[in-house]
Design a protein around this motif. Structure first.
Motif, PDB file in Angstrom:
ATOM      1  N   ASN A  67      20.667 -22.515   1.872  1.00 26.84           N
ATOM      2  CA  ASN A  67      21.101 -22.412   3.266  1.00 26.84           C
ATOM      3  C   ASN A  67      22.498 -22.978   3.477  1.00 26.84           C
ATOM      4  O   ASN A  67      22.814 -23.490   4.537  1.00 26.84           O
ATOM      5  CB  ASN A  67      20.107 -23.087   4.222  1.00 26.84           C
ATOM      6  CG  ASN A  67      18.879 -22.245   4.419  1.00 26.84           C
ATOM      7  OD1 ASN A  67      18.950 -21.027   4.394  1.00 26.84           O
ATOM      8  ND2 ASN A  67      17.753 -22.879   4.590  1.00 26.84           N
ATOM      9  N   TRP A  68      23.320 -22.922   2.454  1.00 30.22           N
ATOM     10  CA  TRP A  68      24.719 -23.338   2.548  1.00 30.22           C
ATOM     11  C   TRP A  68      25.578 -22.220   2.011  1.00 30.22           C
ATOM     12  O   TRP A  68      25.326 -21.667   0.942  1.00 30.22           O
ATOM     13  CB  TRP A  68      24.986 -24.603   1.732  1.00 30.22           C
ATOM     14  CG  TRP A  68      26.403 -25.051   1.855  1.00 30.22           C
ATOM     15  CD1 TRP A  68      26.921 -25.823   2.838  1.00 30.22           C
ATOM     16  CD2 TRP A  68      27.488 -24.741   0.990  1.00 30.22           C
ATOM     17  NE1 TRP A  68      28.271 -26.009   2.631  1.00 30.22           N
ATOM     18  CE2 TRP A  68      28.640 -25.355   1.499  1.00 30.22           C
ATOM     19  CE3 TRP A  68      27.602 -23.985  -0.174  1.00 30.22           C
ATOM     20  CZ2 TRP A  68      29.885 -25.251   0.893  1.00 30.22           C
ATOM     21  CZ3 TRP A  68      28.846 -23.878  -0.774  1.00 30.22           C
ATOM     22  CH2 TRP A  68      29.962 -24.512  -0.241  1.00 30.22           C
ATOM     23  N   CYS A  69      26.601 -21.857   2.772  1.00 28.64           N
ATOM     24  CA  CYS A  69      27.486 -20.776   2.370  1.00 28.64           C
ATOM     25  C   CYS A  69      28.915 -21.166   2.718  1.00 28.64           C
ATOM     26  O   CYS A  69      29.221 -21.472   3.877  1.00 28.64           O
ATOM     27  CB  CYS A  69      27.093 -19.492   3.084  1.00 28.64           C
ATOM     28  SG  CYS A  69      28.164 -18.100   2.716  1.00 28.64           S
ATOM     29  N   LEU A  70      29.781 -21.157   1.734  1.00 28.85           N
ATOM     30  CA  LEU A  70      31.170 -21.529   1.949  1.00 28.85           C
ATOM     31  C   LEU A  70      31.837 -20.596   2.966  1.00 28.85           C
ATOM     32  O   LEU A  70      32.575 -21.045   3.843  1.00 28.85           O
ATOM     33  CB  LEU A  70      31.941 -21.522   0.633  1.00 28.85           C
ATOM     34  CG  LEU A  70      33.427 -21.841   0.724  1.00 28.85           C
ATOM     35  CD1 LEU A  70      33.646 -23.243   1.274  1.00 28.85           C
ATOM     36  CD2 LEU A  70      34.090 -21.680  -0.625  1.00 28.85           C
ATOM     37  N   MET A  71      31.558 -19.304   2.876  1.00 29.65           N
ATOM     38  CA  MET A  71      32.185 -18.347   3.798  1.00 29.65           C
ATOM     39  C   MET A  71      31.787 -18.633   5.239  1.00 29.65           C
ATOM     40  O   MET A  71      32.614 -18.545   6.143  1.00 29.65           O
ATOM     41  CB  MET A  71      31.805 -16.914   3.414  1.00 29.65           C
ATOM     42  CG  MET A  71      32.434 -15.855   4.303  1.00 29.65           C
ATOM     43  SD  MET A  71      34.240 -15.841   4.275  1.00 29.65           S
ATOM     44  CE  MET A  71      34.519 -15.086   2.695  1.00 29.65           C
TER      45      MET A  71
END
Length: 86
Positions: A67-71
C-alpha cells in the motif's frame, strides 16, 4: 497461519485532485501509459525497453502488497492543495 492485515492506503494517495480524479486512478493511468509506451518502444526501437515494462509491473505488484507507491506520493506532492481538500 497468522492473518495478515494490510494497512489502508495513505490519505494522500486517496485524495481527490482538482479535476476530480483520485490520485490512485492517476497512478493507474500513468502506469498503463508507461507500459504501452515501453511496448511500442520495444517493438520499434530496442527490446531493452521491456525492462521498463517489467519495472512498472514490479512496482504495481509491490504497491498491491505494501500500500505504498512512489508515484502516488509524487502526485500528492505535485498537487498539495488538491490533496489537502479531501
Amino acid at each position: 497461519m497468522k492473518d495478515m492485515k494490510l494497512s489502508s492506503p495513505s490519505p494522500l494517495a486517496m485524495s481527490v485532485t482538482s479535476r476530480g480524479w483520485k490520485i490512485e486512478a492517476r497512478v493507474r493511468a500513468i502506469a498503463g501509459a508507461f507500459v504501452l509506451l515501453s511496448a511500442v518502444l520495444a517493438a520499434f526501437v530496442s527490446p531493452w525497453w521491456l525492462l521498463f515494462t517489467a519495472f512498472v509491473g514490479a512496482n504495481l505488484l509491490q504497491s498491491a502488497f505494501t500500500n505504498w507507491c512512489l508515484m502516488s506520493n509524487l502526485l500528492a506532492l505535485a498537487f498539495p492543495r488538491a490533496a489537502s481538500e479531501a
